[in-house]
Every structure is written in structure tokens, then in C-alpha cells.
Design a protein around this motif. Structure first.
Motif, PDB file in Angstrom:
ATOM      1  N   ALA A 186       0.832  -1.204   0.000  1.00 19.63           N
ATOM      2  CA  ALA A 186       0.000   0.000   0.000  1.00 19.63           C
ATOM      3  C   ALA A 186       0.867   1.255   0.000  1.00 19.63           C
ATOM      4  O   ALA A 186       0.552   2.242  -0.679  1.00 19.63           O
ATOM      5  N   ALA A 187       1.964   1.218   0.750  1.00 20.81           N
ATOM      6  CA  ALA A 187       2.864   2.372   0.800  1.00 20.81           C
ATOM      7  C   ALA A 187       3.504   2.630  -0.554  1.00 20.81           C
ATOM      8  O   ALA A 187       3.702   3.790  -0.949  1.00 20.81           O
ATOM      9  N   SER A 188       3.833   1.569  -1.276  1.00 24.45           N
ATOM     10  CA  SER A 188       4.467   1.742  -2.584  1.00 24.45           C
ATOM     11  C   SER A 188       3.482   2.369  -3.582  1.00 24.45           C
ATOM     12  O   SER A 188       3.861   3.218  -4.389  1.00 24.45           O
ATOM     13  N   ILE A 189       2.214   1.962  -3.507  1.00 31.09           N
ATOM     14  CA  ILE A 189       1.197   2.542  -4.385  1.00 31.09           C
ATOM     15  C   ILE A 189       0.960   4.001  -4.011  1.00 31.09           C
ATOM     16  O   ILE A 189       0.870   4.884  -4.880  1.00 31.09           O
ATOM     17  N   ALA A 190       0.875   4.277  -2.711  1.00 26.94           N
ATOM     18  CA  ALA A 190       0.668   5.651  -2.258  1.00 26.94           C
ATOM     19  C   ALA A 190       1.831   6.540  -2.680  1.00 26.94           C
ATOM     20  O   ALA A 190       1.642   7.711  -3.038  1.00 26.94           O
ATOM     21  N   GLN A 191       3.028   5.982  -2.662  1.00 26.59           N
ATOM     22  CA  GLN A 191       4.203   6.757  -3.067  1.00 26.59           C
ATOM     23  C   GLN A 191       4.139   7.108  -4.552  1.00 26.59           C
ATOM     24  O   GLN A 191       4.447   8.233  -4.942  1.00 26.59           O
ATOM     25  N   GLU A 192       3.722   6.154  -5.386  1.00 28.38           N
ATOM     26  CA  GLU A 192       3.598   6.422  -6.817  1.00 28.38           C
ATOM     27  C   GLU A 192       2.590   7.535  -7.084  1.00 28.38           C
ATOM     28  O   GLU A 192       2.839   8.448  -7.887  1.00 28.38           O
TER      29      GLU A 192
END
Length: 382
Positions: free
Chosen positions: A185-191
Motif C-alpha cells: 500500500a505504501a508503494s502505491i501511495a508513493q507512486e
């Protein structure tokens, strides 16, 4: 405004003003409960006391939600290692709240916030707090590490302002599936945040991690494991896939592989690297659920030996901090694990090696470039 309306408005404002925090906060399912005087979050559910929340402003609820999700996202539990529990939670809270302040979120009165800790890792803050509260020895904690400084204001029975210092309400223990979901989820939010040019300031310091190098060392390890495995059919234990049909098909096991993993806990291995070593060990366990793995903790001597298989929970303390001498580990394996066919050693490669190579394969998982007299060395971290 009702507590539910407050939560929805806070999440909406976070999504607009802070896309990264907002997307993560949206993952929490909230529910009212009289079992808490303030709020609590375990990574799945956000439980709150309606009376407490309805006395909050929208800005304060935004802070509460963001603080909670950042504890989950940054996997601070995985970086805890053998630090004393409550003080480590307090250190991570200071680190997170400095990040939130840096990004313009209002820090409520009573929250664990000190501008002096700005730009510091949680590990650095922990050392500073330990010295401040307990002096050089740090002996005021119980052995279990559950005591905490009275000044920190941990009680849920305290006034509302101290509810913002509620580190007890944020779970410091999640299972591996929940951790991986938060990381995804953090990686998607970062993108999303990067596309909007709205990445939080200072996040790179807060999330101190040791990154894998370009070398696909896992591929090398798995190739080495496969070389040792000869598939062997055995009826004990049976394959559970068809048990419900009354059919006991043989399980696929191996009687030719005995994998030993050693982790160097010497003083030259810092806490971030130790945490990274442990994460890689967990990955190995997950990828070889049918293989029994012997784990050795050592520096200049062997401190502990544990046996794991599959997804068994790891519950032990990492001991060490001395010099590095690999010879006791190899002596221990020879004396106590004579069936070992391969040893994977997580280390920096700086230490005393045995003069004579063992008769089993050795793979050195190195944190940096180093010469090894035998076996194969792979640099696995930047």
C-alpha cells in the motif's frame, strides 16, 4: 459533528492535502468501542472511543490517523531488534511526529514531539532517550523491557491531551501478511504522491532501510538449494491437499538437505543491517516451507541456536556486539549439526576465518565487498 463524520472528513482532507498519508489512512476500518478510553490501531482496525473522538478537532483526528498508519507502514517492529519495547515505541513516535510537523500537520498538545529530534532516525532517538532517562547503563527498565518513563504520559486514563501520546494503542506486532500488505500500500501511495509532486518531506530518513543490491542473490541461493535437493516421496506426513477426500497422497520432502543459516551480530553490524538480515531470513523460511533450517546467532562466539520450519513465529533476542570470529560457528556446526549440507552466513566479511574449509557448501551473504577464503561471496546489500 459525530465521530464517524469526523473520521470521514479527516480522511478526505488528508487525501486532498497529503495524498500519501490520505491513501494509507483510507485502509483503516474504524469502529467505535467502549473498551478503549481514546483510540487503538492494530493495522487492520482503528478502534476509538466516541466521546473522546467527538471532543477532537478535524486537525487532531488527521494527526491521530496519520500517526497510526505511519507506525504500521514503517515496520518499526522489524527494526526494534532487542531494544526495550516501550522506549522503542516512544522513539518511533518522536520520529514520526517530527515528520508530520515537517510536512505541516498540526501537532496536538501532549503528543510526543521534540524539535531537537528533527531529522533523526528512530534508532538515534532511542539512544538519546535511553541516555536521558536512564543514564549510560540504561538499567531502569525491567528485563522484559515493558517499563516506560513516567514523564512520557502513557496512561489512557490521563486527560485528553495525553491521549495524543498513546503509543500503547498502536500495535507494534503484525503478522507477515499484514506487514507485506502495508508495504505494498505504501508503494502505491508513493507512486500516486510522486505523480502529484506531493511526497512527504523527510520520509527517506524516517524509513531507514538497507536496500538489496542489484545482485539477485536469492536466485543464487535457490539454485544452491536445488542442487542439494533430491525429491523423495514419503507418506508421513501426508499431503494435506487431498485429505478431505480421504486420500493420503505422499508428501514431497527431502532427506538430503540440511540448511544452516548464521547471522553475524558483532559490533560492526549496525541495527539497521541486523534488521535487514532478519528480514532476509524470514524470506528464506517462507520460500522453503518444507525445509528445516538451523539458525545460529554468533559474533566471536555462538550465542544461540534455533530450529525453524515453514512459517513458525520467531521469538528470540539477538545477542552479540563483540568482535567477529567465524571459527566458533564452523566448530559448532561440525560438533552439533554434522548433517549440514550448506551454510548461509549473513555478515560483513570482516573476521577470522577457519584455516581449513568445511566439507559442506558455504554461501557468504555479504553486506559489502569482502574477500572470503572459501565458499562463494555475494554482496546482497547496498
Amino acid at each position: 459533528m459525530s465521530s464517524e463524520q469526523l473520521l470521514l472528513k479527516a480522511k478526505s482532507l488528508l487525501t486532498v492535502k497529503y495524498p500519501y498519508f490520505g491513501m494509507l489512512a483510507s485502509r483503516l476500518k474504524h469502529e467505535p468501542s467502549d473498551s478503549v478510553s481514546g483510540y487503538a490501531s492494530n493495522g487492520k482496525r482503528f478502534i476509538y472511543n466516541s466521546d473522546f473522538l467527538e471532543r477532537r478537532s478535524v486537525e487532531e483526528v488527521m494527526f491521530i490517523l496519520t500517526n497510526a498508519v505511519m507506525h504500521h507502514v514503517l515496520s518499526h517492529q522489524q527494526r526494534k531488534l532487542n531494544r526495550r519495547g516501550r522506549l522503542w515505541q516512544l522513539a518511533t513516535d518522536y520520529a514520526i511526529n517530527n515528520l508530520l510537523a515537517k510536512n505541516g500537520l498540526a501537532i496536538p498538545q501532549g503528543a510526543n514531539y521534540n524539535k531537537e529530534f528533527e531529522g533523526m532516525y528512530a534508532e538515534e532517538i532511542y539512544d538519546a532517550l535511553k541516555e536521558e532517562y536512564f543514564g549510560e547503563g540504561g538499567d531502569a527498565f525491567s528485563e522484559s523491557g515493558d517499563a516506560a518513563p513516567q514523564e512520557a504520559g502513557m496512561s489512557q486514563e490521563a486527560d485528553d491531551s495525553q491521549g495524543f501520546a498513546n503509543i500503547d494503542g498502536i500495535s507494534d506486532e503484525m503478522d507477515s501478511q499484514d506487514e507485506s500488505q502495508w508495504q505494498y500500500a505504501a508503494s502505491i501511495a508513493q507512486e500516486v504522491a510522486q505523480r502529484k509532486g506531493a511526497m512527504p518531506l523527510g520520509l527517506e530518513r524516517l524509513g531507514k532501510k538497507v536496500k538489496p543490491s542489484d545482485v539477485d542473490w536469492r536466485f543464487e541461493l535457490y539454485n544452491a538449494v536445488n542442487r542439494h535437493m533430491r525429491n523423495n516421496y514419503a507418506f508421513m506426513p501426508p499431503n494435506k491437499k487431498h485429505i478431505h477426500r480421504g486420500i493420503a497422497l505422499p508428501s514431497l520432502t527431502s532427506d538430503t538437505l540440511s540448511l544452516c543459516v548464521a547471522i553475524d551480530t558483532s559490533g560492526s553490524i549496525d541495527d539497521a543491517l541486523l534488521g535487514a538480515f532478519m528480514e532476509e531470513f524470514k524470506t528464506i523460511m517462507q520460500n522453503f516451507p518444507s525445509v528445516k533450517i538451523e539458525l545460529i546467532i554468533a559474533d566471536a562466539k555462538v550465542h544461540a541456536h534455533h530450529t525453524f520450519q515453514g512459517g513458525e513465529k520467531m521469538d528470540f533476542r539477538l545477542k552479540g556486539g563483540g568482535g567477529t570470529d567465524y571459527r566458533p560457528t564452523f566448530d559448532y556446526v561440525e560438533a552439533n549439526l554434522p548433517m549440514t549440507t550448506m551454510l548461509l552466513y549473513f555478515t560483513d566479511g570482516e573476521g577470522s576465518f577457519p584455516r581449513i574449509p568445511p566439507n559442506y557448501e558455504v554461501l557468504w551473504a555479504l553486506s559489502r565487498k569482502a574477500k572470503v577464503p572459501f565458499g562463494r561471496g555475494l554482496v546482497i546489500f547496498d
